[in-house]
Design a protein around this motif. Structure first.
Motif, PDB file in Angstrom:
ATOM      1  N   GLY A 121     -25.893 101.032   3.986  1.00  0.00           N
ATOM      2  CA  GLY A 121     -26.306 101.731   2.767  1.00  0.00           C
ATOM      3  C   GLY A 121     -26.265 100.840   1.548  1.00  0.00           C
ATOM      4  N   GLY A 122     -25.224 100.023   1.436  1.00  0.00           N
ATOM      5  CA  GLY A 122     -25.123  99.117   0.298  1.00  0.00           C
ATOM      6  C   GLY A 122     -26.237  98.089   0.287  1.00  0.00           C
ATOM      7  N   SER A 123     -26.581  97.557   1.456  1.00  0.00           N
ATOM      8  CA  SER A 123     -27.650  96.555   1.541  1.00  0.00           C
ATOM      9  C   SER A 123     -29.000  97.165   1.182  1.00  0.00           C
ATOM     10  CB  SER A 123     -27.706  95.966   2.960  1.00  0.00           C
ATOM     11  OG  SER A 123     -26.494  95.321   3.283  1.00  0.00           O
ATOM     12  N   ILE A 124     -29.259  98.359   1.708  1.00  0.00           N
ATOM     13  CA  ILE A 124     -30.544  99.012   1.429  1.00  0.00           C
ATOM     14  C   ILE A 124     -30.638  99.387  -0.050  1.00  0.00           C
ATOM     15  CG2 ILE A 124     -31.903 101.102   1.858  1.00  0.00           C
ATOM     16  CD1 ILE A 124     -30.927 100.977   4.767  1.00  0.00           C
ATOM     17  N   ALA A 125     -29.558  99.957  -0.596  1.00  0.00           N
ATOM     18  CA  ALA A 125     -29.583 100.375  -2.004  1.00  0.00           C
ATOM     19  C   ALA A 125     -29.751  99.172  -2.930  1.00  0.00           C
ATOM     20  CB  ALA A 125     -28.303 101.132  -2.347  1.00  0.00           C
ATOM     21  N   ALA A 126     -28.976  98.109  -2.686  1.00  0.00           N
ATOM     22  CA  ALA A 126     -29.071  96.924  -3.545  1.00  0.00           C
ATOM     23  C   ALA A 126     -30.475  96.336  -3.517  1.00  0.00           C
ATOM     24  CB  ALA A 126     -28.044  95.885  -3.110  1.00  0.00           C
ATOM     25  N   THR A 127     -31.056  96.227  -2.320  1.00  0.00           N
ATOM     26  CA  THR A 127     -32.394  95.649  -2.196  1.00  0.00           C
ATOM     27  C   THR A 127     -33.447  96.543  -2.834  1.00  0.00           C
ATOM     28  OG1 THR A 127     -31.740  94.593  -0.120  1.00  0.00           O
ATOM     29  CG2 THR A 127     -34.102  94.783  -0.557  1.00  0.00           C
ATOM     30  N   PHE A 128     -33.389  97.832  -2.526  1.00  0.00           N
ATOM     31  CA  PHE A 128     -34.401  98.760  -3.042  1.00  0.00           C
ATOM     32  C   PHE A 128     -34.400  98.770  -4.562  1.00  0.00           C
ATOM     33  CE2 PHE A 128     -35.575 103.057  -4.495  1.00  0.00           C
ATOM     34  CZ  PHE A 128     -36.891 103.101  -4.038  1.00  0.00           C
ATOM     35  N   PHE A 129     -33.233  98.826  -5.178  1.00  0.00           N
ATOM     36  CA  PHE A 129     -33.200  98.905  -6.639  1.00  0.00           C
ATOM     37  C   PHE A 129     -33.494  97.566  -7.295  1.00  0.00           C
ATOM     38  CE2 PHE A 129     -31.003 102.915  -5.700  1.00  0.00           C
ATOM     39  CZ  PHE A 129     -31.779 103.750  -6.492  1.00  0.00           C
ATOM     40  N   GLN A 130     -33.274  96.466  -6.600  1.00  0.00           N
ATOM     41  CA  GLN A 130     -33.783  95.188  -7.109  1.00  0.00           C
ATOM     42  C   GLN A 130     -35.307  95.218  -7.161  1.00  0.00           C
ATOM     43  OE1 GLN A 130     -32.203  91.933  -4.802  1.00  0.00           O
ATOM     44  NE2 GLN A 130     -30.089  92.453  -5.285  1.00  0.00           N
ATOM     45  N   GLY A 131     -35.924  95.749  -6.111  1.00  0.00           N
ATOM     46  CA  GLY A 131     -37.375  95.857  -6.091  1.00  0.00           C
ATOM     47  C   GLY A 131     -37.903  96.826  -7.131  1.00  0.00           C
ATOM     48  N   VAL A 132     -37.201  97.940  -7.324  1.00  0.00           N
ATOM     49  CA  VAL A 132     -37.594  98.903  -8.355  1.00  0.00           C
ATOM     50  C   VAL A 132     -37.526  98.251  -9.735  1.00  0.00           C
ATOM     51  CG1 VAL A 132     -36.883 101.028  -9.530  1.00  0.00           C
ATOM     52  CG2 VAL A 132     -37.010 100.966  -7.041  1.00  0.00           C
ATOM     53  N   THR A 133     -36.454  97.511  -9.978  1.00  0.00           N
ATOM     54  CA  THR A 133     -36.305  96.802 -11.255  1.00  0.00           C
ATOM     55  C   THR A 133     -37.458  95.833 -11.474  1.00  0.00           C
ATOM     56  OG1 THR A 133     -33.890  96.976 -11.145  1.00  0.00           O
ATOM     57  CG2 THR A 133     -34.802  95.248 -12.558  1.00  0.00           C
ATOM     58  N   LEU A 134     -37.818  95.096 -10.426  1.00  0.00           N
ATOM     59  CA  LEU A 134     -38.929  94.154 -10.527  1.00  0.00           C
ATOM     60  C   LEU A 134     -40.236  94.877 -10.842  1.00  0.00           C
ATOM     61  CD1 LEU A 134     -40.152  91.313 -10.170  1.00  0.00           C
ATOM     62  CD2 LEU A 134     -40.333  91.815  -7.718  1.00  0.00           C
ATOM     63  N   GLY A 135     -40.502  95.969 -10.133  1.00  0.00           N
ATOM     64  CA  GLY A 135     -41.738  96.705 -10.361  1.00  0.00           C
ATOM     65  C   GLY A 135     -41.821  97.284 -11.755  1.00  0.00           C
ATOM     66  N   ALA A 136     -40.715  97.858 -12.230  1.00  0.00           N
ATOM     67  CA  ALA A 136     -40.699  98.416 -13.587  1.00  0.00           C
ATOM     68  C   ALA A 136     -40.879  97.318 -14.627  1.00  0.00           C
ATOM     69  CB  ALA A 136     -39.393  99.161 -13.824  1.00  0.00           C
ATOM     70  N   PHE A 159     -45.479 102.608  -8.517  1.00  0.00           N
ATOM     71  CA  PHE A 159     -45.524 101.168  -8.311  1.00  0.00           C
ATOM     72  C   PHE A 159     -44.126 100.582  -8.140  1.00  0.00           C
ATOM     73  CE2 PHE A 159     -45.587  96.768  -9.923  1.00  0.00           C
ATOM     74  CZ  PHE A 159     -46.515  96.215  -9.050  1.00  0.00           C
ATOM     75  N   SER A 160     -43.176 101.001  -8.986  1.00  0.00           N
ATOM     76  CA  SER A 160     -41.815 100.451  -8.886  1.00  0.00           C
ATOM     77  C   SER A 160     -41.160 100.849  -7.568  1.00  0.00           C
ATOM     78  CB  SER A 160     -40.965 100.903 -10.078  1.00  0.00           C
ATOM     79  OG  SER A 160     -40.765 102.297 -10.069  1.00  0.00           O
ATOM     80  N   PHE A 161     -41.403 102.075  -7.109  1.00  0.00           N
ATOM     81  CA  PHE A 161     -40.836 102.493  -5.831  1.00  0.00           C
ATOM     82  C   PHE A 161     -41.490 101.739  -4.671  1.00  0.00           C
ATOM     83  CE2 PHE A 161     -38.158 106.474  -6.188  1.00  0.00           C
ATOM     84  CZ  PHE A 161     -37.814 106.223  -7.510  1.00  0.00           C
ATOM     85  N   PHE A 162     -42.781 101.438  -4.818  1.00  0.00           N
ATOM     86  CA  PHE A 162     -43.454 100.662  -3.770  1.00  0.00           C
ATOM     87  C   PHE A 162     -42.905  99.245  -3.716  1.00  0.00           C
ATOM     88  CE2 PHE A 162     -46.806  98.026  -1.968  1.00  0.00           C
ATOM     89  CZ  PHE A 162     -47.129  98.739  -0.822  1.00  0.00           C
ATOM     90  N   THR A 163     -42.679  98.622  -4.866  1.00  0.00           N
ATOM     91  CA  THR A 163     -42.102  97.275  -4.863  1.00  0.00           C
ATOM     92  C   THR A 163     -40.681  97.295  -4.306  1.00  0.00           C
ATOM     93  OG1 THR A 163     -41.427  97.516  -7.181  1.00  0.00           O
ATOM     94  CG2 THR A 163     -43.514  96.414  -6.755  1.00  0.00           C
ATOM     95  N   GLY A 164     -39.954  98.399  -4.533  1.00  0.00           N
ATOM     96  CA  GLY A 164     -38.637  98.537  -3.917  1.00  0.00           C
ATOM     97  C   GLY A 164     -38.735  98.529  -2.402  1.00  0.00           C
ATOM     98  N   GLY A 165     -39.682  99.303  -1.864  1.00  0.00           N
ATOM     99  CA  GLY A 165     -39.888  99.301  -0.417  1.00  0.00           C
ATOM    100  C   GLY A 165     -40.391  97.957   0.083  1.00  0.00           C
ATOM    101  N   GLY A 166     -41.256  97.307  -0.698  1.00  0.00           N
ATOM    102  CA  GLY A 166     -41.765  95.999  -0.304  1.00  0.00           C
ATOM    103  C   GLY A 166     -40.674  94.956  -0.214  1.00  0.00           C
TER     104      GLY A 166
END
Length: 335
Positions: A121-136, A159-166
């Motif tokens: 959970g920590g790995s997924i959350a950290a990565t996803f929100f890094q991607g969200v931050t980048l997209g925003a 877009f930010s949620f997609f970059t989080g998934g990406g």
């Protein structure tokens, strides 16, 4: 002609962020891939491939943040004000996975399952929100009178949620190719199979982001398709295709190191494409490096410290990976 301290600091910060993406990307990717490996011994080996070095990898994130504060305080204040929530969620994820590294090997029975879930959970959350931050960030942050002029939830967008998934896909591919380098036998064979699927998934993500990004803002589209930027950007899609093809060939040939190197090249190419999209702005859509810069005296003073500390970080990073080189086998590693 004087030295452009703002440009030097931009290079340092971009280098620090890229090093973080590379170094912490694959160990976050291991947490993302953890659910695909159910066997306890395999999970022990996976964690042991990065247990001695994972915390040093995050030094680069600290360097990037500290450099932004020292050299571009306006950008630091705007970015933190605009993206406070996703950055907090990212840090919570990093805390959970960091604690899981230390506690999992000491836990017994159902307690170990809890720390396995914390690591995932920590790995997924950290990565996803890094991607969200980048997209925003790419979408742009409104600024008025040198302060953030938007709302607390402006970072939430398709877009930010997609970059989080990406980013989850990109880090998972780094993790699977790292396992190819560090493991053997059935675990390595499984990593080869996962890598093959992730390559195609990452290519789909890159195509989607490449189409979506210029549609976000006419200024980004103009930056992509105007001269001389177009000359810089034109080779990127071709290089992405070439690296992906070589990566698939390396996986088919059961190469040990080449898949990881080609994945690093793909990540770098994606990173360079995003850089071209916003350059020379440090706060998209329209605040440049020089408008957000600290006084030259402050930049120069901080630069002395940076030029002293960066070689030290590089040396201990290289030394750590040299000491813990080679394959990790069941029963060996960090306990």
């Amino acid at each position: 002609m004087g030295i452009d301290l703002s440009l030097i600091w931009a290079v340092i910060i971009l280098f620090g962020i890229m090093m973080y993406v590379v170094m912490d990307g694959f160990d976050l990717g291991l947490g993302i891939l953890y659910p695909f490996f159910r066997d306890k011994d395999e999970r022990d080996v996976i964690m042991n491939t990065v247990a001695p070095v994972w915390d040093g990898n995050e030094t680069w994130l600290v360097l990037g943040g500290a450099g932004l504060l020292a050299a571009f305080p306006l950008a630091y204040s705007v970015v933190l004000s605009a993206l406070y929530l996703p950055l907090i969620f990212m840090l919570i994820g990093l805390i959970f996975r960091g604690v899981a590294f230390e506690f999992r090997f000491k836990a017994l029975g159902h307690e170990r399952h809890f720390w396995d879930k914390a690591f995932i959970g920590g790995s997924i959350a950290a990565t996803f929100f890094q991607g969200v931050t980048l997209g925003a960030f790419i979408q742009g942050l409104p600024v008025a009178n040198r302060t953030f002029a938007g709302g607390a939830l402006d970072w939430i967008s398709p877009f930010s949620f997609f970059t989080g998934g990406g980013l989850l896909v990109a880090f998972a591919l780094l993790g699977s190719t790292w396992l190819i380098v560090k493991t053997e036998g059935a675990l390595q064979a499984r990593a080869y199979e996962i890598t093959r699927w992730l390559v195609w998934l990452l290519l789909a993500v890159l195509v989607a982001i490449s189409v979506w990004t210029p549609l976000l803002d006419a200024r980004i589209a103009a930056r992509w398709f105007s001269m001389p930027n177009m000359l810089w950007f034109a080779p990127v899609p071709l290089l992405v295709a070439a690296c992906a093809w070589q990566l698939l060939r390396a996986v088919a040939a059961r190469a040990q190191v080449r898949p990881f190197l080609y994945t690093l090249a793909l990540v770098f190419l994606g990173y360079s494409g995003l850089g071209i999209s916003i350059w020379p702005n440090i706060i998209p859509p329209d605040i440049t490096l020089w408008q957000a810069a600290a006084p030259p005296q402050s930049q120069g003073f901080a630069l002395v410290g940076a030029l002293l500390i960066i070689p030290i970080i590089l040396m201990y990073t290289i030394w750590a990976y040299y000491v813990f080189r080679g394959k990790v086998r069941p029963g060996e590693g960090y306990h």
